[in-house]
Design an enzyme around this catalytic site. Structure first.
Site, PDB file in Angstrom:
ATOM      1  N   GLY A  47      -4.750 -12.770  -4.359  1.00 18.12           N
ATOM      2  CA  GLY A  47      -3.988 -11.989  -4.300  1.00 18.12           C
ATOM      3  C   GLY A  47      -2.668 -11.924  -4.809  1.00 18.12           C
ATOM      4  O   GLY A  47      -1.721 -11.259  -4.453  1.00 18.12           O
ATOM      5  N   LEU A  48      -2.500 -12.858  -5.654  1.00 16.96           N
ATOM      6  CA  LEU A  48      -1.283 -12.907  -6.502  1.00 16.96           C
ATOM      7  C   LEU A  48      -1.239 -12.308  -7.850  1.00 16.96           C
ATOM      8  O   LEU A  48      -0.588 -12.757  -8.676  1.00 16.96           O
ATOM      9  CB  LEU A  48      -0.977 -14.429  -6.390  1.00 16.96           C
ATOM     10  N   SER A  49      -2.408 -11.601  -8.017  1.00 16.88           N
ATOM     11  CA  SER A  49      -2.351 -10.566  -9.421  1.00 16.88           C
ATOM     12  C   SER A  49      -2.638 -11.311 -10.475  1.00 16.88           C
ATOM     13  O   SER A  49      -2.381 -11.303 -11.605  1.00 16.88           O
ATOM     14  CB  SER A  49      -1.069 -10.026  -9.526  1.00 16.88           C
ATOM     15  N   SER A  50      -3.810 -11.936 -10.186  1.00 16.01           N
ATOM     16  CA  SER A  50      -4.317 -13.056 -11.547  1.00 16.01           C
ATOM     17  C   SER A  50      -4.793 -11.901 -12.640  1.00 16.01           C
ATOM     18  O   SER A  50      -4.593 -11.854 -13.674  1.00 16.01           O
ATOM     19  CB  SER A  50      -5.267 -14.226 -11.342  1.00 16.01           C
TER      20      SER A  50
ATOM     21  N   HIS B 115       0.773  -1.126  -0.102  1.00 18.56           N
ATOM     22  CA  HIS B 115       0.012   0.142   0.085  1.00 18.56           C
ATOM     23  C   HIS B 115       0.954   1.307   0.189  1.00 18.56           C
ATOM     24  O   HIS B 115       0.463   2.415   0.407  1.00 18.56           O
ATOM     25  CB  HIS B 115      -1.092   0.060   1.341  1.00 18.56           C
ATOM     26  N   THR B 116       2.084   1.085  -0.445  1.00 18.45           N
ATOM     27  CA  THR B 116       2.893   2.372  -0.859  1.00 18.45           C
ATOM     28  C   THR B 116       2.837   2.718  -2.210  1.00 18.45           C
ATOM     29  O   THR B 116       3.115   3.975  -2.521  1.00 18.45           O
ATOM     30  CB  THR B 116       4.382   1.764  -0.424  1.00 18.45           C
ATOM     31  N   ASP B 117       2.408   1.858  -3.257  1.00 15.04           N
ATOM     32  CA  ASP B 117       2.584   2.185  -4.658  1.00 15.04           C
ATOM     33  C   ASP B 117       1.582   3.385  -5.061  1.00 15.04           C
ATOM     34  O   ASP B 117       1.791   3.875  -6.181  1.00 15.04           O
ATOM     35  CB  ASP B 117       2.436   1.083  -5.316  1.00 15.04           C
TER      36      ASP B 117
ATOM     37  N   ASP C 118       1.678  -4.326  -9.288  1.00 16.03           N
ATOM     38  CA  ASP C 118       1.372  -5.481  -9.989  1.00 16.03           C
ATOM     39  C   ASP C 118       1.805  -5.565 -11.458  1.00 16.03           C
ATOM     40  O   ASP C 118       2.590  -6.445 -11.976  1.00 16.03           O
ATOM     41  CB  ASP C 118       0.157  -5.856  -9.727  1.00 16.03           C
TER      42      ASP C 118
ATOM     43  N   GLU D 225      -7.332  -1.292 -15.491  1.00 10.44           N
ATOM     44  CA  GLU D 225      -7.873  -1.684 -14.095  1.00 10.44           C
ATOM     45  C   GLU D 225      -8.584  -0.565 -13.515  1.00 10.44           C
ATOM     46  O   GLU D 225      -9.507  -0.704 -12.970  1.00 10.44           O
ATOM     47  CB  GLU D 225      -6.742  -2.406 -13.280  1.00 10.44           C
TER      48      GLU D 225
END
Ligand code: GLA
Length: 386
Positions: free
Chosen positions: A124-127, A33-35, A172, A160
């Site tokens: 949460g692995l960015s599918s 949550h820094t990006d 991601d 997105e």
């Protein structure tokens, strides 16, 4: 895998495919949550991901089929009418990327595409980012676009944000496009400057732990956190000349944090700023081969995400606190957006079996169903494959 997909393609579309692609998933080692706060992140691409087999068409029709969503069947769209349609489900991510490529002036022609992913969906692995960057890569190759990967990454993020409506940062899509085998990327999300950092864990591995929790409201909660950070930034900007929260060091933040009166907003900003410093320390620790310090920073990251950012929840907390107790664990934390999904642990190789047994037992007792475990190998970014 690809051979089977080529057969499936023929069955579904009744023609032969011509080209094959792969796009990875990702884990973030630290920097959560820094990006979208202009901070540092430190993710790596994994060898789990999304495979695609493709055939170019001469018209402006795109036909999309996923083995993971067979119930949805073939989604057929025209490149001249790309709009979000709830019933198309996963295919909206693909449509979004094609929509924004065209908006940027890239000329697309149609294609048929069959996909299959082995990243668990919603874990949460960015599918979704894996799919977006995959589509961008396919468009580049099949339509001979002169576009570089960073541009594909930016367009995927835009899809997105604006097509799907999830206000994600760039982490991601960036790691999925730019990932490199056995390396993490130290990415400054404010400038997009990045450095590849070798990840040599010697006698340890990255173990991914899946809570198997369905992430119901994750997207709206994600957007809510982002809004809270924007609120904090607006207050602090009245007192200091900053562009993003992560322009502040922890020390500078402490000097002006009293201007934020709302306790929740204060905690959100504190997380983002302290996490950014942890990432920098973690990168240095890894450079110095100091895995112990790296592990401690991972643990501190989880605590901050649990107490200040409040995105962990019972499932992730149970997994991670159980991991912390096991022999051979160097560090453990949630990874990705949170609210369910996955955590990662650095575990000594000779302790992994015992680790899995013990964590699984404790998690199942507390939560009522079992977690899953995968060993992450760090792989390359999205690409055409033979
Ligand atoms: C999701 C988003 C990323 C990032 C992480 C949290 O994965 O897609 O942009 O914000 O959450 O670090």
């Amino acid at each position: 895998m690809l051979e089977r997909l080529r057969d499936d393609f023929k069955k579904v579309f009744e023609v032969e495919c011509t080209t094959n692609y792969f796009s990875p998933g990702r884990v973030n080692l630290i920097g959560e949550h820094t990006d979208y706060n202009g901070g540092m992140v430190f993710p790596c691409a994994i060898t789990y991901g999304t495979y695609a087999v493709v055939r170019k068409r001469e018209d402006r029709i795109v036909r999309l089929y996923s083995n993971n969503f067979q119930n949805i069947g073939i989604v057929e769209v025209s490149l001249d009418a790309l709009v979000f349609d709830k019933k198309d489900d996963w295919a909206n991510y693909a449509k979004g990327v094609m929509y924004f490529l065209q908006e940027e002036g890239y000329n697309l022609t149609g294609f048929d595409i069959l996909l299959e992913g082995n990243i668990p969906n919603g874990a949460g692995l960015s599918s979704s980012a894996s799919l977006e960057v995959l589509i961008g890569t396919i468009c580049k190759e099949e339509c001979n676009l002169s576009i570089d990967m960073v541009e594909i990454v930016k367009i995927s993020q835009k899809a997105e944000n604006k097509f799907i409506g999830v206000n994600c940062g760039i982490m991601d899509q960036f790691i999925i496009g730019m990932g490199k085998k056995n390396h993490a990327i130290a990415l400054n999300t404010a400038t997009l400057e990045y450095v590849y950092a070798p990840v040599q864990l010697d006698d340890a591995s990255i173990v991914i732990m899946n809570t198997n929790k369905q992430r119901g409201l994750a997207d709206s909660k994600y957007n809510e956190r982002r809004g809270e950070c924007e609120e904090a930034l607006a207050i602090l900007q009245k007192h200091k000349d900053i562009q993003t929260l992560c322009d502040l060091s922890v020390k500078e933040f402490e000097e002006i944090s009293h201007y934020i009166k709302n306790e929740v907003i204060l905690k959100r900003a504190k997380h983002a700023i302290s996490e950014n410093e942890r990432v920098k320390e973690a990168i240095t620790a890894l450079e110095n081969n100091d895995i112990t310090t790296f592990g401690k920073l991972m643990n501190a990251s989880h605590i901050s995400l649990r107490d200040d950012y409040e995105v962990t929840g019972k499932e992730l907390d149970t997994l991670v606190s159980s991991a912390w107790k096991q022999d051979g664990v160097i560090g453990a934390r949630m990874t990705g957006a949170g609210f369910g999904g996955c955590a990662i642990a650095l575990v000594k190789n000779d302790k992994i079996e015992e680790f899995k047994t013990n964590v699984s037992k404790e998690y199942t007792e507390v939560i009522g169903y079992a977690p899953d475990f995968y060993i992450a190998s760090i792989g390359d970014g999205a690409r055409k494959v033979c």
